[in-house]
Scaffold this active site. Structure first.
Site, mmCIF file in Angstrom:
data_model
loop_
_atom_site.group_PDB
_atom_site.id
_atom_site.type_symbol
_atom_site.label_atom_id
_atom_site.label_comp_id
_atom_site.label_asym_id
_atom_site.label_seq_id
_atom_site.Cartn_x
_atom_site.Cartn_y
_atom_site.Cartn_z
ATOM 1 N N HIS A 164 -9.833 1.014 4.509
ATOM 2 C CA HIS A 164 -8.595 1.244 5.259
ATOM 3 C C HIS A 164 -8.890 2.208 6.413
ATOM 4 O O HIS A 164 -9.697 3.127 6.263
ATOM 5 C CB HIS A 164 -7.513 1.824 4.330
ATOM 6 N N SER A 170 2.900 -1.926 10.439
ATOM 7 C CA SER A 170 4.338 -1.823 10.733
ATOM 8 C C SER A 170 5.125 -3.099 10.445
ATOM 9 O O SER A 170 6.166 -3.333 11.060
ATOM 10 C CB SER A 170 4.570 -1.386 12.186
ATOM 11 N N GLU A 207 -7.363 4.638 7.533
ATOM 12 C CA GLU A 207 -7.133 6.060 7.219
ATOM 13 C C GLU A 207 -8.323 6.631 6.457
ATOM 14 O O GLU A 207 -8.674 7.796 6.615
ATOM 15 C CB GLU A 207 -5.819 6.207 6.424
ATOM 16 N N LYS A 252 0.035 4.257 -0.299
ATOM 17 C CA LYS A 252 -0.643 5.448 0.250
ATOM 18 C C LYS A 252 -0.359 6.650 -0.650
ATOM 19 O O LYS A 252 -0.238 6.491 -1.859
ATOM 20 C CB LYS A 252 -0.216 5.675 1.705
ATOM 21 N N GLU A 270 -5.799 -5.155 10.553
ATOM 22 C CA GLU A 270 -4.839 -4.070 10.752
ATOM 23 C C GLU A 270 -5.201 -3.292 12.019
ATOM 24 O O GLU A 270 -6.042 -2.373 11.965
ATOM 25 C CB GLU A 270 -4.861 -3.099 9.572
ATOM 26 N N GLY A 286 1.817 2.303 10.812
ATOM 27 C CA GLY A 286 2.760 3.416 10.683
ATOM 28 C C GLY A 286 3.401 3.858 11.987
ATOM 29 O O GLY A 286 3.966 4.946 12.072
ATOM 30 N N GLY A 329 2.594 -1.253 4.332
ATOM 31 C CA GLY A 329 2.618 0.172 3.994
ATOM 32 C C GLY A 329 4.052 0.665 3.859
ATOM 33 O O GLY A 329 4.723 0.415 2.851
ATOM 34 N N GLY A 330 4.531 1.329 4.889
ATOM 35 C CA GLY A 330 5.852 1.968 4.872
ATOM 36 C C GLY A 330 6.967 1.104 4.306
ATOM 37 O O GLY A 330 7.756 1.561 3.466
ATOM 38 N N ASN A 337 0.865 -1.183 0.000
ATOM 39 C CA ASN A 337 0.000 0.000 0.000
ATOM 40 C C ASN A 337 0.904 1.236 0.000
ATOM 41 O O ASN A 337 1.492 1.570 1.020
ATOM 42 C CB ASN A 337 -0.901 -0.038 1.251
HETATM 43 P P1 PGA Z 1 2.320 0.297 7.679
HETATM 44 O O1 PGA Z 1 0.915 0.498 6.955
HETATM 45 O O2 PGA Z 1 2.910 -0.971 7.175
HETATM 46 O O3 PGA Z 1 3.120 1.519 7.280
HETATM 47 O O4 PGA Z 1 2.055 0.264 9.143
HETATM 48 C C1 PGA Z 1 0.065 -0.588 6.731
HETATM 49 C C2 PGA Z 1 -1.233 -0.097 6.155
HETATM 50 O O5 PGA Z 1 -1.663 1.012 6.491
HETATM 51 O O6 PGA Z 1 -1.852 -0.769 5.330
#
Ligand code: PGA
Length: 245
Positions: free
Chosen positions: A92, A210, A94, A10, A164, A170, A231-232, A8
């Site tokens: 998601h 994470s 967010e 983002k 999640e 994050g 994500g990151g 992802n």
């Molecule tokens: P992250 O994000 O791996 O940066 O924690 C995961 C996500 O939001 O899908």
């Protein structure tokens, strides 16, 4: 069960940056890639998905629930399909938090996505406050029951559920194996009671929050976890390759 890894991005990377990433990824992909891999790019980069190694699918991070109409700034399922998009992330945290996505809206989006043949990555998870007040099961039940309302058992094969925990996204904090295992059990129990034991067994469940190449191995060993939403750590192609290999 075949493992699935979903990146992802983002709101990160311009098109030149995505092209560099794709080149790096294509050049270093292991020959014996045995998992399904999908890159959920920003809308503006979806057209670059055609440059990806054919073993990698392209996904979107969101879509509108209506097929077309006066929804300025929105993107429809058809628009995604025309670009060769195969997966779409829906719900998601967010989007729930910053764009007021309700469980009801998420349910509509899922139905539209499935109608267009898109694979859905449905995100669910509790906040820290909810976890601390022992409401994790209640929150997961609410999210899953409303997201899947009116969805038939034979449609579940088009839905991947990503657990999640919001507090792990994050933040560098990964949920403990026990907490993940517990959440996975809750999700399967819900699927079993609303559909069937077989559906619960077949349900694909990912972990997200994470996850890095350092933590992937132990998380992927957790009973019932069949992949990850990253994500990151997916923003660096070499780190992502380590995770998917
Ligand atoms: P992250 O994000 O791996 O940066 O924690 C995961 C996500 O939001 O899908």
């Amino acid at each position: 069960m075949k493992k699935i890894f979903v990146a992802n991005f983002k709101m990160n990377k311009t098109n030149p940056e995505v092209l560099d990433y794709i080149q790096e990824l294509n050049n270093h992909l292991p020959e014996s890639l045995s998992s399904d891999v999908c890159l959920c790019l920003p809308y503006t980069s979806l057209c670059l998905g055609k440059f990806l190694d054919e073993r990698i699918a392209v996904g979107a991070q969101n879509m509108h629930e209506e097929d077309f109409g006066p929804f300025t700034g929105e993107i429809s399922a058809d628009m995604l399909c025309c670009l060769g998009v195969k997966y779409v992330i829906i719900g998601h945290s967010e989007r729930r938090k910053y764009f007021n996505e309700t469980n009801e809206k998420i349910n509509k989006k899922i139905k539209t996505a499935l109608r267009h043949g898109l694979k859905v990555v449905l995100c669910v998870g509790e906040t820290k406050v909810q976890r601390n007040s022992k409401r994790t099961t209640e929150i997961l039940s609410q999210q899953i029951e409303s997201a899947l309302s009116g969805i038939f058992e034979n449609e579940l094969k088009g839905i991947i559920i990503a657990y999640e925990p919001v507090w792990a996204i994050g933040t560098g904090k990964v949920a403990s194996s026990e907490d993940i295992e517990e959440a996975v059990k809750t999700i399967r129990k819900l699927i079993s009671s609303h559909y069937s034991k077989q559906a619960a067994q077949d349900q694909k469940i990912l972990y997200g929050g994470s996850l890095t190449s350092g933590t992937a191995k132990s998380i992927l060993k957790i009973d019932g976890i069949c992949g990850a939403l990253v994500g990151g750590a997916s923003l660096d192609p070499n780190e992502f390759i380590k995770i998917i290999s």
